[in-house]
Design a protein around this motif. Structure first.
Motif, PDB file in Angstrom:
ATOM      1  N   ASN A 119       0.880  -1.161   0.000  1.00  0.00           N
ATOM      2  CA  ASN A 119       0.000   0.000   0.000  1.00  0.00           C
ATOM      3  C   ASN A 119       0.922   1.217   0.000  1.00  0.00           C
ATOM      4  O   ASN A 119       1.599   1.485   0.999  1.00  0.00           O
ATOM      5  CB  ASN A 119      -0.883  -0.012   1.250  1.00  0.00           C
ATOM      6  CG  ASN A 119      -1.783   1.205   1.348  1.00  0.00           C
ATOM      7  OD1 ASN A 119      -1.452   2.292   0.890  1.00  0.00           O
ATOM      8  ND2 ASN A 119      -2.932   1.024   1.980  1.00  0.00           N
ATOM      9  N   LYS A 124       2.785   0.127   3.981  1.00  0.00           N
ATOM     10  CA  LYS A 124       2.629  -1.162   4.648  1.00  0.00           C
ATOM     11  C   LYS A 124       2.421  -2.244   3.589  1.00  0.00           C
ATOM     12  O   LYS A 124       1.935  -1.978   2.487  1.00  0.00           O
ATOM     13  CB  LYS A 124       1.439  -1.152   5.607  1.00  0.00           C
ATOM     14  CG  LYS A 124       1.586  -0.203   6.786  1.00  0.00           C
ATOM     15  CD  LYS A 124       2.653  -0.663   7.756  1.00  0.00           C
ATOM     16  CE  LYS A 124       2.609   0.115   9.070  1.00  0.00           C
ATOM     17  NZ  LYS A 124       2.954   1.532   8.905  1.00  0.00           N
ATOM     18  N   ARG A 126       0.596  -5.474   2.106  1.00  0.00           N
ATOM     19  CA  ARG A 126      -0.610  -6.297   2.113  1.00  0.00           C
ATOM     20  C   ARG A 126      -0.181  -7.724   1.786  1.00  0.00           C
ATOM     21  O   ARG A 126       0.481  -7.977   0.786  1.00  0.00           O
ATOM     22  CB  ARG A 126      -1.602  -5.784   1.067  1.00  0.00           C
ATOM     23  CG  ARG A 126      -2.923  -6.538   1.008  1.00  0.00           C
ATOM     24  CD  ARG A 126      -3.727  -6.434   2.278  1.00  0.00           C
ATOM     25  NE  ARG A 126      -3.988  -5.047   2.662  1.00  0.00           N
ATOM     26  CZ  ARG A 126      -4.572  -4.690   3.800  1.00  0.00           C
ATOM     27  NH1 ARG A 126      -4.935  -5.614   4.675  1.00  0.00           N
ATOM     28  NH2 ARG A 126      -4.767  -3.419   4.086  1.00  0.00           N
ATOM     29  N   ASN A 133      -6.282 -12.066   5.410  1.00  0.00           N
ATOM     30  CA  ASN A 133      -5.904 -10.724   4.984  1.00  0.00           C
ATOM     31  C   ASN A 133      -5.032 -10.077   6.067  1.00  0.00           C
ATOM     32  O   ASN A 133      -5.524  -9.695   7.124  1.00  0.00           O
ATOM     33  CB  ASN A 133      -7.202  -9.923   4.762  1.00  0.00           C
ATOM     34  CG  ASN A 133      -6.967  -8.508   4.300  1.00  0.00           C
ATOM     35  OD1 ASN A 133      -5.907  -8.164   3.787  1.00  0.00           O
ATOM     36  ND2 ASN A 133      -7.980  -7.667   4.480  1.00  0.00           N
ATOM     37  N   HIS A 134      -3.718  -9.984   5.796  1.00  0.00           N
ATOM     38  CA  HIS A 134      -2.793  -9.411   6.769  1.00  0.00           C
ATOM     39  C   HIS A 134      -2.217  -8.093   6.262  1.00  0.00           C
ATOM     40  O   HIS A 134      -2.066  -7.879   5.060  1.00  0.00           O
ATOM     41  CB  HIS A 134      -1.630 -10.374   7.045  1.00  0.00           C
ATOM     42  CG  HIS A 134      -2.003 -11.554   7.883  1.00  0.00           C
ATOM     43  ND1 HIS A 134      -1.088 -12.506   8.282  1.00  0.00           N
ATOM     44  CD2 HIS A 134      -3.198 -11.941   8.416  1.00  0.00           C
ATOM     45  CE1 HIS A 134      -1.692 -13.427   9.013  1.00  0.00           C
ATOM     46  NE2 HIS A 134      -2.972 -13.115   9.102  1.00  0.00           N
ATOM     47  N   ARG A 135      -1.862  -7.236   7.213  1.00  0.00           N
ATOM     48  CA  ARG A 135      -1.180  -5.968   6.947  1.00  0.00           C
ATOM     49  C   ARG A 135       0.101  -5.974   7.774  1.00  0.00           C
ATOM     50  O   ARG A 135       0.072  -6.242   8.968  1.00  0.00           O
ATOM     51  CB  ARG A 135      -2.099  -4.816   7.349  1.00  0.00           C
ATOM     52  CG  ARG A 135      -1.558  -3.438   7.140  1.00  0.00           C
ATOM     53  CD  ARG A 135      -2.631  -2.362   7.386  1.00  0.00           C
ATOM     54  NE  ARG A 135      -3.781  -2.811   8.137  1.00  0.00           N
ATOM     55  CZ  ARG A 135      -4.233  -2.204   9.244  1.00  0.00           C
ATOM     56  NH1 ARG A 135      -3.601  -1.155   9.744  1.00  0.00           N
ATOM     57  NH2 ARG A 135      -5.309  -2.654   9.859  1.00  0.00           N
ATOM     58  N   THR A 144      -0.792  -7.077  11.455  1.00  0.00           N
ATOM     59  CA  THR A 144      -2.169  -6.801  11.855  1.00  0.00           C
ATOM     60  C   THR A 144      -3.073  -7.725  11.055  1.00  0.00           C
ATOM     61  O   THR A 144      -3.009  -7.740   9.823  1.00  0.00           O
ATOM     62  CB  THR A 144      -2.550  -5.337  11.573  1.00  0.00           C
ATOM     63  OG1 THR A 144      -1.678  -4.473  12.303  1.00  0.00           O
ATOM     64  CG2 THR A 144      -3.989  -5.066  11.980  1.00  0.00           C
ATOM     65  N   ASP A 146      -6.302  -8.383   9.466  1.00  0.00           N
ATOM     66  CA  ASP A 146      -7.454  -7.595   9.034  1.00  0.00           C
ATOM     67  C   ASP A 146      -8.643  -8.497   8.707  1.00  0.00           C
ATOM     68  O   ASP A 146      -8.580  -9.723   8.851  1.00  0.00           O
ATOM     69  CB  ASP A 146      -7.073  -6.740   7.827  1.00  0.00           C
ATOM     70  CG  ASP A 146      -6.223  -5.529   8.216  1.00  0.00           C
ATOM     71  OD1 ASP A 146      -6.356  -5.049   9.354  1.00  0.00           O
ATOM     72  OD2 ASP A 146      -5.430  -5.067   7.383  1.00  0.00           O
ATOM     73  N   SER A 196     -12.485  -1.779   0.651  1.00  0.00           N
ATOM     74  CA  SER A 196     -11.970  -1.496   1.988  1.00  0.00           C
ATOM     75  C   SER A 196     -10.896  -2.536   2.275  1.00  0.00           C
ATOM     76  O   SER A 196     -11.192  -3.614   2.794  1.00  0.00           O
ATOM     77  CB  SER A 196     -13.091  -1.570   3.036  1.00  0.00           C
ATOM     78  OG  SER A 196     -12.569  -1.336   4.330  1.00  0.00           O
ATOM     79  N   PRO A 197      -9.639  -2.232   1.909  1.00  0.00           N
ATOM     80  CA  PRO A 197      -8.581  -3.242   2.045  1.00  0.00           C
ATOM     81  C   PRO A 197      -8.460  -3.830   3.440  1.00  0.00           C
ATOM     82  O   PRO A 197      -8.268  -5.042   3.587  1.00  0.00           O
ATOM     83  CB  PRO A 197      -7.320  -2.466   1.644  1.00  0.00           C
ATOM     84  CG  PRO A 197      -7.817  -1.434   0.683  1.00  0.00           C
ATOM     85  CD  PRO A 197      -9.146  -1.010   1.241  1.00  0.00           C
ATOM     86  N   ASN A 198      -8.597  -2.996   4.469  1.00  0.00           N
ATOM     87  CA  ASN A 198      -8.451  -3.505   5.835  1.00  0.00           C
ATOM     88  C   ASN A 198      -9.635  -4.371   6.257  1.00  0.00           C
ATOM     89  O   ASN A 198      -9.470  -5.338   7.003  1.00  0.00           O
ATOM     90  CB  ASN A 198      -8.282  -2.355   6.822  1.00  0.00           C
ATOM     91  CG  ASN A 198      -6.965  -1.616   6.639  1.00  0.00           C
ATOM     92  OD1 ASN A 198      -6.087  -2.063   5.912  1.00  0.00           O
ATOM     93  ND2 ASN A 198      -6.834  -0.477   7.291  1.00  0.00           N
ATOM     94  N   ASP A 199     -10.827  -4.039   5.773  1.00  0.00           N
ATOM     95  CA  ASP A 199     -12.010  -4.833   6.110  1.00  0.00           C
ATOM     96  C   ASP A 199     -12.143  -6.068   5.234  1.00  0.00           C
ATOM     97  O   ASP A 199     -12.880  -6.998   5.576  1.00  0.00           O
ATOM     98  CB  ASP A 199     -13.280  -3.987   5.974  1.00  0.00           C
ATOM     99  CG  ASP A 199     -13.352  -2.877   7.010  1.00  0.00           C
ATOM    100  OD1 ASP A 199     -12.672  -2.995   8.049  1.00  0.00           O
ATOM    101  OD2 ASP A 199     -14.071  -1.891   6.771  1.00  0.00           O
TER     102      ASP A 199
END
Length: 271
Positions: A119, A124, A126, A133-135, A144, A146, A196-199
């Motif tokens: 990103n 960060k 992806r 789905n990790h960050r 993190t 996600d 929504s990449p994090n969601d």
């Protein structure tokens, strides 16, 4: 502390190495260079203007690379190993330098595709496989976890299991104020936006209009003027993809690869 792995000289497709700093970045005449990944750790320098593989080498000091990507903020070529080490790759020699190790492993089923993509706005990484789905902060290795990947409730594919096999962000030049994330789904053979990449929320954009492939490699090249060009490698061809409707606009047969199936690709556009 970073650990530098001692490297060996690699064999190229030419007698003189083409992977020099001058050609890793876009050339002055408008040329565009990509680095592709095949097999366990084979890297290929590709002239995107002619869809030609110019040189190949093995990454040194690693057993397998799960994926690679350009880090737009710094211009580094970054890879993730099968032991979840984050490494910087010297695009000239193939030497790898360990930056950190992730503190949480990514569940990977068998030979399932793994997404490794930066990103550029958040700086960060992806890191995804299946619906996980990790960050990742690559300096510390902190992960993190996600939201799991799933189509939005209003999407035409709501309730279906996604099959995300590749992903890329727009505006991957320097550190932009905003970006958007796009994915490839191998079941519906379509372009998807991860709205929504994090969601982990997914929205279908449109079908690619090509036959399905065993492997997919996808990236979005951004130039200094902020122009985004989406590139997909599938079925032995390089394709330009519309981010508006998902359709393939142009296609070129890849030459010089001897039938190698690329499973990741990144465009070396950062300066």
């Amino acid at each position: 502390m970073k650990t530098t792995v001692i490297h060996q000289t690699f064999a190229t497709l030419t007698t003189v190495s083409l992977l020099t700093a001058g050609v890793v970045h876009a050339e002055a005449n408008g040329g565009l260079t990509a680095i592709g990944l095949s097999g366990d750790k084979t890297l290929h320098q590709i002239d995107a203007t002619t869809a030609t593989v110019k040189a190949s080498m093995e990454a040194q000091g690693v057993t397998k690379l799960l994926g690679i990507d350009l880090r737009p903020a710094t211009g580094q070529l970054i890879g993730v190993t099968d032991t979840f080490e984050i490494v910087e790759i010297d695009a000239t020699t193939g030497a790898t330098t360990v930056i950190s190790t992730m503190d949480t492993p990514l569940p990977i089923e068998g030979d399932a595709p793994v997404i490794v993509d930066f990103n550029p706005a958040a700086n960060k990484l992806r890191f995804m496989s299946g619906t996980t789905n990790h960050r990742v902060d690559i300096e510390s290795g902190a992960v993190t976890v996600d939201g799991s990947l799933a189509f939005g409730e209003q999407d035409m594919h709501a309730g279906e299991a996604p099959a995300i096999v590749a992903a890329a962000y727009t505006n991957s030049f320097g550190k932009p104020e905003k970006t958007a994330m796009f994915d490839i789904d191998s079941t519906i053979v379509a372009l998807i936006q991860q709205t929504s990449p994090n969601d982990g929320t997914l929205a279908a954009i449109g079908k690619l209009g090509i036959d399905g492939s065993d492997t997919y490699a996808f990236d979005i090249a951004t130039d200094a003027q902020g122009t985004n060009t989406a590139w997909l490698v599938a079925g032995g061809k390089m394709h330009n993809v519309s981010l508006e409707d998902g359709s393939v606009q142009q296609s070129w047969e890849i030459t010089g690869a001897d039938g190698v199936a690329l499973r990741d690709i990144t465009f070396m556009t950062a300066q």
